[in-house]
Design a protein around this motif. Structure first.
Motif, PDB file in Angstrom:
ATOM      1  N   VAL A 114       0.821  -1.216   0.000  1.00 13.84           N
ATOM      2  CA  VAL A 114       0.000   0.000   0.000  1.00 13.84           C
ATOM      3  C   VAL A 114       0.855   1.265   0.000  1.00 13.84           C
ATOM      4  O   VAL A 114       0.357   2.364  -0.261  1.00 13.84           O
ATOM      5  N   ARG A 115       2.145   1.094   0.288  1.00 15.75           N
ATOM      6  CA  ARG A 115       3.056   2.235   0.266  1.00 15.75           C
ATOM      7  C   ARG A 115       4.469   1.704   0.181  1.00 15.75           C
ATOM      8  O   ARG A 115       4.765   0.608   0.673  1.00 15.75           O
ATOM      9  N   GLN A 144      -4.580   3.130 -11.694  1.00 18.45           N
ATOM     10  CA  GLN A 144      -5.432   2.374 -10.795  1.00 18.45           C
ATOM     11  C   GLN A 144      -4.644   1.224 -10.178  1.00 18.45           C
ATOM     12  O   GLN A 144      -3.826   0.590 -10.841  1.00 18.45           O
ATOM     13  N   ASP A 145      -4.881   0.959  -8.901  1.00 17.57           N
ATOM     14  CA  ASP A 145      -4.167  -0.118  -8.237  1.00 17.57           C
ATOM     15  C   ASP A 145      -4.632  -1.473  -8.759  1.00 17.57           C
ATOM     16  O   ASP A 145      -5.783  -1.659  -9.143  1.00 17.57           O
ATOM     17  N   TYR A 159       2.546   5.206  -3.274  1.00 18.91           N
ATOM     18  CA  TYR A 159       1.477   5.206  -2.279  1.00 18.91           C
ATOM     19  C   TYR A 159       0.124   5.165  -2.971  1.00 18.91           C
ATOM     20  O   TYR A 159      -0.035   5.578  -4.122  1.00 18.91           O
ATOM     21  N   ILE A 160      -0.848   4.639  -2.229  1.00 20.77           N
ATOM     22  CA  ILE A 160      -2.214   4.511  -2.729  1.00 20.77           C
ATOM     23  C   ILE A 160      -3.083   5.551  -2.042  1.00 20.77           C
ATOM     24  O   ILE A 160      -3.105   5.648  -0.809  1.00 20.77           O
ATOM     25  N   LYS A 161      -3.821   6.311  -2.833  1.00 17.51           N
ATOM     26  CA  LYS A 161      -4.737   7.303  -2.297  1.00 17.51           C
ATOM     27  C   LYS A 161      -6.144   6.714  -2.247  1.00 17.51           C
ATOM     28  O   LYS A 161      -6.377   5.561  -2.610  1.00 17.51           O
ATOM     29  N   GLN A 162      -7.082   7.481  -1.826  1.00 22.30           N
ATOM     30  CA  GLN A 162      -8.461   7.022  -1.763  1.00 22.30           C
ATOM     31  C   GLN A 162      -8.965   6.681  -3.163  1.00 22.30           C
ATOM     32  O   GLN A 162      -8.573   7.295  -4.150  1.00 22.30           O
ATOM     33  N   GLY A 163      -9.840   5.669  -3.226  1.00 16.61           N
ATOM     34  CA  GLY A 163     -10.361   5.243  -4.515  1.00 16.61           C
ATOM     35  C   GLY A 163      -9.407   4.345  -5.272  1.00 16.61           C
ATOM     36  O   GLY A 163      -9.545   4.156  -6.481  1.00 16.61           O
ATOM     37  N   ARG A 164      -8.404   3.771  -4.565  1.00 17.88           N
ATOM     38  CA  ARG A 164      -7.427   2.853  -5.164  1.00 17.88           C
ATOM     39  C   ARG A 164      -6.594   3.508  -6.266  1.00 17.88           C
ATOM     40  O   ARG A 164      -6.088   2.843  -7.163  1.00 17.88           O
ATOM     41  N   LYS A 165      -6.439   4.798  -6.185  1.00 16.98           N
ATOM     42  CA  LYS A 165      -5.603   5.509  -7.149  1.00 16.98           C
ATOM     43  C   LYS A 165      -4.164   5.515  -6.642  1.00 16.98           C
ATOM     44  O   LYS A 165      -3.904   5.864  -5.487  1.00 16.98           O
ATOM     45  N   CYS A 166      -3.225   5.140  -7.501  1.00 16.95           N
ATOM     46  CA  CYS A 166      -1.820   5.042  -7.111  1.00 16.95           C
ATOM     47  C   CYS A 166      -1.004   6.157  -7.751  1.00 16.95           C
ATOM     48  O   CYS A 166      -1.221   6.521  -8.907  1.00 16.95           O
TER      49      CYS A 166
END
Length: 417
Positions: free
Chosen positions: A49-50, A258-259, A284-291
Motif C-alpha cells: 500500500v506504500r 489504478q491499483d 502510495y495509494i490514495k483514496q479510490g485505489r488511485k496510485c
C-alpha cells in the motif's frame, strides 16, 4: 564492515488492527532487486500500500507497508518464512566469526532441480484449485502442468515443480507433500508419485508448441501493434510522464494509475528488463485505489535518459504493462471452449507468481469445471510469454457465459474480486 544478518530484513507488526505491517530492507544494491522483492511479496499474497526506496548505487534502503487478505491467516512462522525468502533475494551473505555478513559479490544462482509430481485421482469440482493451493502452501513452484480427464471420471495430473526449500529429493519432504495432498483430497486420491524429472520425461509432457493464429491475434495483438487497448479487460487511466528538468543526474518518472494486484512488481520487472536503476522512489495509494509513483531513475551507465526514442519506448512499455499486465480471453477450440491467460516472462526467465492459482480459484468460484489444462512458454514477437490453456468442461462452459468467465478470471488476477 558488514551488517548483521538479522538486520537485513526487519518486519514490524502493526500496533492496531487494520494498519499495515512495515517491512524494512537494508542491504547492498543490485539492478532488479526491487523486482525480486516485489515478486516474493506477491507470492506470499501481500499487497503493497506504500513504498519508499533510496540507494547510492552500492547500498539501498527499502521500506514496504503491506497488508494481507482478511481471509488469510498469518502466524509467526509464516512471517519468519517471508523474512527468510526476502533475505535470500538480497545480495549473498558469507559467514564471519559465526555471524553472517553481507558482501557485494554476486554468484550466479544454480538452476533448481525439476521434479515430476504425478497425481492420479477421481474428479470433482474445484479439485485442481485445491491441489494447486496445497503446492503453493508448500512452496512448490509449478513450472509446467498437464491435466487430463478420462471418460470414466478419473484425472491424471502432471505437475513439473521446483522446490523453494530445495528438499523435494528427500523422503521426508516427499512424505509431507503426500500427506498434505491426501488431507485435502481424502478419498479422491488414487495414487501420488514424485520423481526427479529428466530431459526425456519433460520432453514427453511438453505443452503444445503451436498457438493458433486466432489466439495470438486475440491476446497479443496489442503487443505486436503497440496500440493502446480498447477492450474492457484493462486497467483505467494510466499516465506515465518522464521529466529531465528536476534532477541533474536522474530522469523522473511519474506514474498515476489504478491499483491492481502486483502493480509495483509490474513496474519493477519492466525497469529490470530495461536495465534501469532506481536511485529514489516513492509509491502510495490514495483514496479510490488511485496510485501515485515517483521514480528517479538512470541507465546502467549512470546517466539519465535523454534520448527521446528511449524515453518513448520505456514510457510506452510501462503504460502497456499497467493497462494489461496479463491477457485473458475465452476462445473456441473446434467444438470446445478454451480459456487462455498469458503474462510476459522476465528476461531472467522468471514468471509471474500464483497465476495458475488465481485461474483455478476463479473457475472454482464460477462453478466451472476444467477438462484439461497446460502451461507452456512461447516466443511472441521478441518476448517470451507464459501461456495457460484451460479447456473448459463442456457442460460447465455452456452454463456460464464466456464473457462472465473472462471477467471473473480477469478480476481475480487483478485483485478486484
Amino acid at each position: 564492515m558488514g551488517i548483521l544478518h538479522d538486520d537485513i530484513v526487519i518486519i514490524r507488526q502493526p500496533e492496531n488492527e487494520g494498519e499495515p505491517s512495515v517491512i524494512t530492507i537494508n542491504c547492498p544494491d543490485k539492478t532488479g532487486l526491487g523486482c525480486d522483492l516485489c515478486r516474493i511479496l506477491l507470492f506470499f499474497g501481500l499487497s503493497i500500500v506504500r513504498g519508499d526506496v533510496s540507494t547510492d548505487g552500492k547500498w539501498c534502503y527499502i521500506v514496504f507497508w503491506v497488508v494481507c487478505k482478511p481471509t488469510t491467516r498469518w502466524d509467526s512462522s509464516r512471517w519468519e518464512l517471508l523474512k527468510k525468502r526476502l533475505i535470500e533475494a538480497c545480495p549473498s551473505c558469507s559467514s564471519a566469526s559465526e555471524i553472517s555478513y553481507y558482501r557485494s559479490e554476486l554468484q550466479p544462482p544454480k538452476p533448481p532441480d525439476v521434479f515430476l509430481l504425478k497425481l492420479y485421482c477421481y474428479d470433482r469440482k474445484g479439485l485442481l484449485h485445491d491441489v494447486t493451493k496445497v503446492l503453493c502452501s508448500l512452496e512448490l513452484n509449478i513450472k509446467k502442468v498437464k491435466v487430463s480427464t478420462t471418460p470414466d471420471g478419473t484425472v491424471m495430473d502432471l505437475f513439473f515443480v521446483t522446490d523453494t526449500r530445495e528438499l523435494l529429493h528427500t523422503k521426508k519432504r516427499q512424505e509431507d507433500t503426500y500427506k498434505a495432498l491426501e488431507d485435502v483430497m481424502q478419498d479422491a486420491m488414487i495414487s501420488c508419485n514424485i520423481e526427479k524429472s529428466g530431459p526425456e520425461i519433460t520432453a514427453c509432457s511438453l505443452a503444445s508448441p503451436f498457438l493458433p493464429s486466432a489466439i495470438t491475434e486475440d491476446i497479443f495483438h496489442l503487443e505486436m501493434s503497440n496500440e493502446l487497448p480498447s477492450v474492457s479487460l484493462t486497467s483505467n487511466n494510466v499516465s506515465v510522464i518522464m521529466d529531465n528538468s528536476l534532477s541533474p543526474a536522474h530522469t523522473l518518472v511519474q506514474i498515476v494509475c489504478q491499483d491492481h494486484k502486483g502493480l509495483l512488481y509490474d513496474i519493477m520487472r519492466t525497469l529490470k528488463d530495461y536495465n534501469i536503476q532506481i536511485s529514489y522512489g516513492r509509491f502510495y495509494i490514495k483514496q479510490g485505489r488511485k496510485c501515485e509513483i515517483d521514480l528517479f531513475i538512470m541507465q546502467a551507465d549512470g546517466k539519465k535518459i535523454v534520448d527521446p526514442s528511449k524515453q518513448s519506448a520505456l514510457s510506452s512499455r510501462l503504460q502497456m504493462e499497467l493497462l494489461q499486465p496479463l491477457r485473458v480471453a475465452v476462445v473456441s477450440r473446434g467444438p470446445d471452449t478454451e480459456l487462455l491467460v498469458a503474462n510476459p516472462v522476465e528476461l531472467s526467465s522468471k514468471g509471474r507468481p500464483l497465476v495458475f492459482y488465481d485461474i483455478t480459484l476463479a473457475l472454482k468460484t464460477l462453478n466451472t469445471c476444467i477438462f484439461s489444462a497446460e502451461i507452456g512458454r512461447h516466443m511472441i514477437g521478441d518476448r517470451e510469454w507464459e501461456v495457460y490453456r484451460v479447456l473448459l468442461d463442456e457442460g460447465a462452459s455452456l452454463s456460464v457465459p464466456r464473457r462472465k468467465v473472462e471477467e471473473g478470471v480477469w478480476k481475480l488476477l487483478m485483485g478486484w474480486e
